[in-house]
Each structure stands twice: as C-alpha cells, then as structure tokens.
Enzyme design. Structure first.
Site, PDB file in Angstrom:
ATOM      1  N   LYS A  92      33.975   1.627  47.083  1.00 20.74           N
ATOM      2  CA  LYS A  92      33.903   0.295  47.696  1.00 20.74           C
ATOM      3  C   LYS A  92      34.054   0.338  49.212  1.00 20.74           C
ATOM      4  O   LYS A  92      34.548   1.318  49.782  1.00 20.74           O
ATOM      5  CB  LYS A  92      34.947  -0.635  47.064  1.00 20.74           C
ATOM      6  CG  LYS A  92      34.496  -1.113  45.672  1.00 20.74           C
ATOM      7  CD  LYS A  92      35.378  -2.158  45.067  1.00 20.74           C
ATOM      8  CE  LYS A  92      34.843  -2.542  43.672  1.00 20.74           C
ATOM      9  NZ  LYS A  92      35.727  -3.476  42.972  1.00 20.74           N
ATOM     10  N   ARG A 150      38.438   2.131  36.911  1.00 22.02           N
ATOM     11  CA  ARG A 150      36.994   1.950  36.751  1.00 22.02           C
ATOM     12  C   ARG A 150      36.291   2.679  37.902  1.00 22.02           C
ATOM     13  O   ARG A 150      36.426   2.280  39.057  1.00 22.02           O
ATOM     14  CB  ARG A 150      36.683   0.449  36.772  1.00 22.02           C
ATOM     15  CG  ARG A 150      35.220   0.090  36.605  1.00 22.02           C
ATOM     16  CD  ARG A 150      35.012  -1.405  36.787  1.00 22.02           C
ATOM     17  NE  ARG A 150      33.615  -1.788  36.611  1.00 22.02           N
ATOM     18  CZ  ARG A 150      32.706  -1.720  37.570  1.00 22.02           C
ATOM     19  NH1 ARG A 150      33.035  -1.320  38.769  1.00 22.02           N
ATOM     20  NH2 ARG A 150      31.455  -2.073  37.314  1.00 22.02           N
TER      21      ARG A 150
HETATM   22  C1  PT1 Z   1      36.307  -4.409  39.516  1.00 19.76           C
HETATM   23  C2  PT1 Z   1      34.872  -4.490  39.461  1.00 19.76           C
HETATM   24  C3  PT1 Z   1      34.301  -4.867  38.213  1.00 19.76           C
HETATM   25  N1  PT1 Z   1      34.063  -4.243  40.530  1.00 19.76           N
HETATM   26  C4  PT1 Z   1      36.435  -5.012  37.249  1.00 19.76           C
HETATM   27  N2  PT1 Z   1      35.100  -5.117  37.124  1.00 19.76           N
HETATM   28  C5  PT1 Z   1      32.735  -4.380  40.407  1.00 19.76           C
HETATM   29  N3  PT1 Z   1      37.234  -5.279  36.181  1.00 19.76           N
HETATM   30  C6  PT1 Z   1      32.168  -4.745  39.172  1.00 19.76           C
HETATM   31  C7  PT1 Z   1      32.567  -3.396  48.078  1.00 19.76           C
HETATM   32  O1  PT1 Z   1      33.412  -3.954  48.775  1.00 19.76           O
HETATM   33  O2  PT1 Z   1      36.926  -4.070  40.622  1.00 19.76           O
HETATM   34  N4  PT1 Z   1      37.038  -4.668  38.425  1.00 19.76           N
HETATM   35  N5  PT1 Z   1      32.948  -4.976  38.100  1.00 19.76           N
HETATM   36  C8  PT1 Z   1      31.837  -4.111  41.600  1.00 19.76           C
HETATM   37  N6  PT1 Z   1      32.075  -5.051  42.641  1.00 19.76           N
HETATM   38  C9  PT1 Z   1      32.149  -4.684  43.992  1.00 19.76           C
HETATM   39  C10 PT1 Z   1      32.948  -5.393  44.871  1.00 19.76           C
HETATM   40  C11 PT1 Z   1      31.444  -3.567  44.454  1.00 19.76           C
HETATM   41  C12 PT1 Z   1      33.080  -4.989  46.201  1.00 19.76           C
HETATM   42  C13 PT1 Z   1      31.560  -3.164  45.774  1.00 19.76           C
HETATM   43  C14 PT1 Z   1      32.398  -3.856  46.661  1.00 19.76           C
HETATM   44  O3  PT1 Z   1      31.883  -2.439  48.479  1.00 19.76           O
END
Ligand code: PT1
Length: 304
Positions: free
Chosen positions: A238, A272
C-alpha cells in the site's frame, strides 16, 4: 473469539481459537496469512493478470503451497480512486473463480465484496468467509451475510474509494474512532442475528487515512483488542509504504514485511498480503519470538 495474545483464556483446548468457515476449520491460535487474488482488470499491483480462470487457479495454488491459509477473492477494486462496478459484473468475475478454487483446490476462500448478491452466491459455491471493506453497510448486506452462516470481516473505512483519500480527517485519536465505528457495526450485526463469534475486525489501512493515520493505527493496533475479536490487517504494497520509503509498488515488500512483523507482535490474527512466501516467513519468525521458541517448522504446517 479473542486473539492468541490473550492469555487469560476462557477458551479451553477443544474450542480454542478455531473459526468455523463453512466446511473448513481455521486455526487462529497462531497468526495466519491470507493470499490476495484479484479478479479485477484494473488491480493496483497485479495489473489485471489474474482475470483468466487458469491464471487465477495457478496463482492461488502457489499461494496455498507457500503457506496461505485463506485465498481472498475480490472482483471490485477498492484502492483509492477506483470506480464502482455493477453487482452483475462483480458476480461474473468472482463466481467462476470461487467455484474453481473450491472444486479444484478445496481452498478456504474468502470473498472480498460489499454486494449482497455476491455474498449469497459465493457462500452457495462453497466460500468460507466474507470480507467486506464496507462492513455490511450496503442495503441487504447484513441479511445476506447473516443468512450465509459464514464468518465476516468488518473493516473500517472513511468515505468511498473514489474520494476517501481527499484530505482524510479525524476529530479524535484515530484508533478511538475506528474502534467506536467497529463496535457500532458489531452491535448492528448482532441485532441482525450475526453472532459475535463469527466476526473479525480490520482497521482498514489506506481507507480514508493519511500516512500518519495509518502509522498510528498500527502503533496502537493493541487498542482494538478491547473489542475481543480476531484482527485482520491489510497493508501489503500500500501507499503508506510507498510514501514513507519513496518506493514504487513493486519495491514495497521489505517495508511490508516490517509492518507484518509489527502487526503480529500487536496480536493481528490474519495478514492479507500479495507476497505469501516472504510474509509467512516474517510472520512465523515474529511468532517464534512471541512464543520464545517453535515446535515445528511452521511453514510446513498445513490445515487439517
Ligand atoms: C484491507 C483491504 C481489503 N484492502 C480488508 N480487505 C484492500 N479486509 C482490499 C493504498 O493506499 O486492508 N482489508 N480489500 C485494497 N485496498 C487498498 C487501499 C489498496 C489502499 C491500496 C491502498 O495504496
């Protein structure tokens, strides 16, 4: 259910930290790794390479061999700026993959969705967990999740993916706001007949949070133990890593491993991640420290 960090255990050896996930039993007496399987054409770090069913299967198979306990299948990108998809489109992406993972690999599949139709269909196809970044706030989601009988991960988020990173602000310490929000969602779940022992919680790294918010949330992850539910965290690749270290997405693994080890120390039950093999080693090493030893090479352990 609590986390493995809680030593004042009211659970005996028989029901200790076992989570029923459909036909699978997930042992959460030590930290587990959830492998990410994106089935979106616009996924932020896979570039849509796992859309084809065959590719998806092979990627999942590899993650399982590397020690993933769960495969998290998602058909809607929720990274910052991502556009919404229709329920039908999401179902078309997710359903064939869930079915194949269950039939071919007998995998414990988690479905990353906010959509009641997808929850219902996935559970009928043999998925073992629901992972909802909107914590069952969509119309009908509480009822669909409750009816599935599956465990549900409730995640905190502020705003929607399209706009959540535009000046996120909190009036109180973020960990307090996150815990309060999750407590409210837990209460709503219980009112809808979704019993507590089926719930997991997630602070939602990167969902309406500045870098400082994300760092603080990890620093004070312990405070979420007040809710007495297993904690899932998603920090892999992230932008919180990218911003601190000035690394592009393909160079964020070392930073991610540091975060994973810290999350384990703070009692996270499920991590995850994209990079399963490396994370399993980092997690197991951190776990060995917490245990002051290790009884078997953890990365050869497989679920019963
Ligand atoms: C998470 C999550 C998810 N993240 C759960 N499910 C994502 N339970 C998808 C960035 O800042 O943390 N927990 N499902 C993906 N979402 C992101 C959010 C991907 C922020 C990248 C960023 O780069």
């Amino acid at each position: 259910m609590k986390s493995f960090l809680d030593t004042s255990s009211t659970q005996n050896a028989d029901n200790a930290l076992q989570l029923r996930c459909g036909r699978h039993l997930l042992d959460l007496s030590f930290p587990r790794v959830m492998g990410i399987l994106n089935v979106t054409p616009d996924s932020f770090s896979d570039g849509g390479r796992h859309v084809a069913l065959d590719d998806a299967l092979r990627h999942a198979e590899r993650m399982l061999a590397e020690g993933a306990a769960i495969i998290d299948v998602g058909g809607e990108s929720t990274r910052p700026g991502a556009a919404p998809v229709s329920p039908q489109e999401e179902l078309d992406r997710v359903a064939p993959v869930v079915e194949a993972l269950v039939r071919e690999l007998d995998a414990l599949v988690s479905v990353d969705t906010s959509c009641p139709v997808v929850m219902r269909e996935a559970s009928e196809l043999g998925a073992g967990m629901i992972n909802d970044v909107r914590a069952l706030e969509r119309d009908g989601a509480l009822q669909a999740a409750a009816g599935s009988g599956l465990p549900v991960c409730l995640m905190h988020r502020k705003g929607e993916p399209q706009d959540m990173q535009q000046a996120p602000a909190y009036s109180r310490p973020i960990e307090e706001e996150v815990a309060e929000y999750l407590a409210g969602r837990i209460a709503d779940c219980e009112a809808a007949g979704l019993r507590r022992h089926r719930l997991l919680i997630d602070p939602g790294f990167g969902f309406g949070k500045s870098v400082e918010h994300n760092l603080r949330l990890l620093k004070y992850l312990q405070s979420l133990h007040a809710l007495e539910l297993p904690i899932l965290v998603g920090m892999s690749r992230k932008s919180m890593i990218g911003k601190v270290l000035a690394r592009p997405v393909e160079e964020r693994l070392p930073g991610g491993l540091a975060l994973a080890a810290m999350a384990v120390e703070r009692g996270a039950s499920i991590l995850r991640v994209h990079d399963v093999a490396a994370t399993v080693d980092a997690v197991n090493m951190a776990w060995a420290v917490l245990q002051e030893g290790c009884e078997l090479p953890l990365n050869q352990e497989q679920d019963a």
